[in-house]
Write a protein that holds these residues in place. Structure first.
Motif, PDB file in Angstrom:
ATOM      1  N   LEU A 181      65.941  53.397  51.786  1.00 31.63           N
ATOM      2  CA  LEU A 181      65.267  54.621  51.351  1.00 31.63           C
ATOM      3  C   LEU A 181      65.773  55.100  49.994  1.00 31.63           C
ATOM      4  O   LEU A 181      64.989  55.515  49.132  1.00 31.63           O
ATOM      5  CB  LEU A 181      65.446  55.728  52.399  1.00 31.63           C
ATOM      6  N   SER A 182      67.088  55.039  49.789  1.00 31.11           N
ATOM      7  CA  SER A 182      67.621  55.534  48.513  1.00 31.11           C
ATOM      8  C   SER A 182      67.250  54.610  47.361  1.00 31.11           C
ATOM      9  O   SER A 182      66.977  55.074  46.251  1.00 31.11           O
ATOM     10  CB  SER A 182      69.140  55.726  48.602  1.00 31.11           C
ATOM     11  N   PHE A 183      67.199  53.292  47.604  1.00 31.03           N
ATOM     12  CA  PHE A 183      66.768  52.372  46.552  1.00 31.03           C
ATOM     13  C   PHE A 183      65.294  52.577  46.223  1.00 31.03           C
ATOM     14  O   PHE A 183      64.903  52.589  45.055  1.00 31.03           O
ATOM     15  CB  PHE A 183      67.016  50.923  46.964  1.00 31.03           C
ATOM     16  N   GLU A 184      64.479  52.722  47.239  1.00 23.43           N
ATOM     17  CA  GLU A 184      63.050  52.935  47.001  1.00 23.43           C
ATOM     18  C   GLU A 184      62.797  54.261  46.285  1.00 23.43           C
ATOM     19  O   GLU A 184      61.881  54.362  45.468  1.00 23.43           O
ATOM     20  CB  GLU A 184      62.280  52.880  48.321  1.00 23.43           C
ATOM     21  N   ALA A 185      63.611  55.272  46.560  1.00 27.92           N
ATOM     22  CA  ALA A 185      63.460  56.565  45.885  1.00 27.92           C
ATOM     23  C   ALA A 185      63.716  56.438  44.389  1.00 27.92           C
ATOM     24  O   ALA A 185      63.198  57.226  43.603  1.00 27.92           O
ATOM     25  CB  ALA A 185      64.413  57.593  46.498  1.00 27.92           C
ATOM     26  N   ARG A 186      64.474  55.422  43.985  1.00 29.45           N
ATOM     27  CA  ARG A 186      64.744  55.175  42.563  1.00 29.45           C
ATOM     28  C   ARG A 186      63.944  53.983  42.040  1.00 29.45           C
ATOM     29  O   ARG A 186      64.338  53.316  41.111  1.00 29.45           O
ATOM     30  CB  ARG A 186      66.233  54.970  42.343  1.00 29.45           C
ATOM     31  N   ARG A 187      62.821  53.682  42.657  1.00 28.46           N
ATOM     32  CA  ARG A 187      61.867  52.657  42.191  1.00 28.46           C
ATOM     33  C   ARG A 187      62.328  51.223  42.422  1.00 28.46           C
ATOM     34  O   ARG A 187      61.838  50.307  41.776  1.00 28.46           O
ATOM     35  CB  ARG A 187      61.518  52.840  40.722  1.00 28.46           C
ATOM     36  N   GLY A 188      63.273  51.011  43.304  1.00 30.21           N
ATOM     37  CA  GLY A 188      63.728  49.656  43.607  1.00 30.21           C
ATOM     38  C   GLY A 188      62.921  49.033  44.728  1.00 30.21           C
ATOM     39  O   GLY A 188      62.252  49.731  45.495  1.00 30.21           O
ATOM     40  N   GLN A 189      62.994  47.720  44.817  1.00 33.49           N
ATOM     41  CA  GLN A 189      62.340  46.982  45.899  1.00 33.49           C
ATOM     42  C   GLN A 189      63.412  46.202  46.644  1.00 33.49           C
ATOM     43  O   GLN A 189      64.090  45.341  46.058  1.00 33.49           O
ATOM     44  CB  GLN A 189      61.294  46.008  45.343  1.00 33.49           C
TER      45      GLN A 189
ATOM     46  N   VAL B 292      72.855  44.689  51.287  1.00 37.17           N
ATOM     47  CA  VAL B 292      71.462  44.886  50.889  1.00 37.17           C
ATOM     48  C   VAL B 292      71.307  44.440  49.442  1.00 37.17           C
ATOM     49  O   VAL B 292      72.126  44.784  48.583  1.00 37.17           O
ATOM     50  CB  VAL B 292      71.043  46.369  51.037  1.00 37.17           C
ATOM     51  N   LEU B 293      70.247  43.667  49.178  1.00 33.50           N
ATOM     52  CA  LEU B 293      69.916  43.214  47.830  1.00 33.50           C
ATOM     53  C   LEU B 293      68.585  43.835  47.431  1.00 33.50           C
ATOM     54  O   LEU B 293      67.615  43.776  48.186  1.00 33.50           O
ATOM     55  CB  LEU B 293      69.789  41.686  47.802  1.00 33.50           C
ATOM     56  N   ALA B 294      68.555  44.438  46.230  1.00 31.06           N
ATOM     57  CA  ALA B 294      67.327  45.085  45.760  1.00 31.06           C
ATOM     58  C   ALA B 294      67.074  44.740  44.303  1.00 31.06           C
ATOM     59  O   ALA B 294      67.989  44.363  43.571  1.00 31.06           O
ATOM     60  CB  ALA B 294      67.412  46.594  45.946  1.00 31.06           C
ATOM     61  N   LEU B 295      65.808  44.890  43.896  1.00 32.56           N
ATOM     62  CA  LEU B 295      65.362  44.499  42.563  1.00 32.56           C
ATOM     63  C   LEU B 295      64.660  45.664  41.870  1.00 32.56           C
ATOM     64  O   LEU B 295      63.899  46.402  42.494  1.00 32.56           O
ATOM     65  CB  LEU B 295      64.413  43.307  42.691  1.00 32.56           C
ATOM     66  N   TRP B 296      64.931  45.789  40.572  1.00 33.35           N
ATOM     67  CA  TRP B 296      64.228  46.716  39.694  1.00 33.35           C
ATOM     68  C   TRP B 296      63.704  45.917  38.506  1.00 33.35           C
ATOM     69  O   TRP B 296      64.313  44.903  38.133  1.00 33.35           O
ATOM     70  CB  TRP B 296      65.179  47.788  39.150  1.00 33.35           C
ATOM     71  N   SER B 297      62.647  46.365  37.879  1.00 36.19           N
ATOM     72  CA  SER B 297      62.259  45.749  36.614  1.00 36.19           C
ATOM     73  C   SER B 297      63.338  46.081  35.590  1.00 36.19           C
ATOM     74  O   SER B 297      64.036  47.098  35.702  1.00 36.19           O
ATOM     75  CB  SER B 297      60.899  46.272  36.152  1.00 36.19           C
TER      76      SER B 297
ATOM     77  N   THR C 286      66.565  49.516  34.490  1.00 35.13           N
ATOM     78  CA  THR C 286      67.957  49.132  34.743  1.00 35.13           C
ATOM     79  C   THR C 286      68.846  50.343  34.996  1.00 35.13           C
ATOM     80  O   THR C 286      69.688  50.329  35.893  1.00 35.13           O
ATOM     81  CB  THR C 286      68.500  48.303  33.565  1.00 35.13           C
ATOM     82  N   SER C 287      68.659  51.410  34.225  1.00 37.90           N
ATOM     83  CA  SER C 287      69.515  52.586  34.427  1.00 37.90           C
ATOM     84  C   SER C 287      69.296  53.190  35.814  1.00 37.90           C
ATOM     85  O   SER C 287      70.242  53.673  36.446  1.00 37.90           O
ATOM     86  CB  SER C 287      69.283  53.635  33.334  1.00 37.90           C
ATOM     87  N   GLU C 288      68.066  53.134  36.326  1.00 37.61           N
ATOM     88  CA  GLU C 288      67.803  53.610  37.679  1.00 37.61           C
ATOM     89  C   GLU C 288      68.519  52.732  38.709  1.00 37.61           C
ATOM     90  O   GLU C 288      69.042  53.228  39.710  1.00 37.61           O
ATOM     91  CB  GLU C 288      66.297  53.600  37.965  1.00 37.61           C
TER      92      GLU C 288
END
Length: 198
Positions: free
Chosen positions: A53-61, A70-75, A79-81
């Motif tokens: 939930l916290s990663f998704e709140a900052r636009r992560g997948q 947990v492994l997550a990805l951002w464009s 990166t700062s998010e």
């Protein structure tokens, strides 16, 4: 002989520059020994859900999780998010309500890496392949409890409210001695992002 070789399949998925964050719970094996199995399973489920939930709140997948990691990805543009999400994971884990009820305090470590990956579904789940995935894992493994380590490319894109401090590394399996890492510290003004509730 070459006639017997099958052609390689065309690459499937999307090529992109991405920021990968790996967050791992410190001491989960000790917790598994200490807690009844039902309590341990409930704690791990709540911990993973909190990070998702916290990663998704900052636009992560979120790409995958394995029990306590947990492994997550951002464009790359976000990166700062991604770095802020990694930093927030420490406080969020420490404040997890169920952990307090069980009389334990959770602590995490995190690794953040930036670079080209290929993304796409594998077995119905989103996945990513490329060196940043491995690098984020290695940095996470090298981080001390409570620490977020980022690679040099992430450090070069730092935001004003994030402080990067050079850190020596042990040899990272699969990466050369030229790898540089930085410990990230946030300003006291960093506020936890609101999480999605539904």
């Amino acid at each position: 002989m070459n006639d017997l070789l099958l052609p390689l399949p065309a690459p499937q998925g999307e090529h992109l520059s991405a920021c990968l964050v790996m967050v791992d719970l410190v001491g989960s094996t000790v917790l598994a020994h200490r807690l009844p199995l039902e309590h341990y399973a409930a704690l791990m489920a709540e911990f993973v859900q909190l990070l998702i939930l916290s990663f998704e709140a900052r636009r992560g997948q979120v790409l995958q999780h394995q029990g306590d990691a947990v492994l997550a990805l951002w464009s790359a543009a976000h990166t700062s998010e991604a770095v802020r999400a990694a930093l927030e994971a420490h406080e969020r884990a420490a404040r997890l309500g169920l952990a307090g009820l069980l009389g334990v305090r959770l602590q995490v470590r995190a690794g953040v890496a930036l670079g080209p990956v290929i993304t796409g579904p594998v077995g119905g789940q989103p996945s990513a392949y490329g060196l940043p995935v491995n690098y984020a894992r290695r940095l996470c493994d090298a981080a001390a409890p409570g620490e977020t380590l980022v690679c040099e490319r992430v450090a070069q894109q730092r935001a004003e409210d994030l402080r990067m401090i050079g850190r020596s590394l042990p040899p990272l399996r699969g990466f050369g001695p030229e790898c540089r890492a930085y410990t990230v510290q946030s300003s006291p003004a960093l506020v936890l992002s609101p999480m999605k509730t539904g």
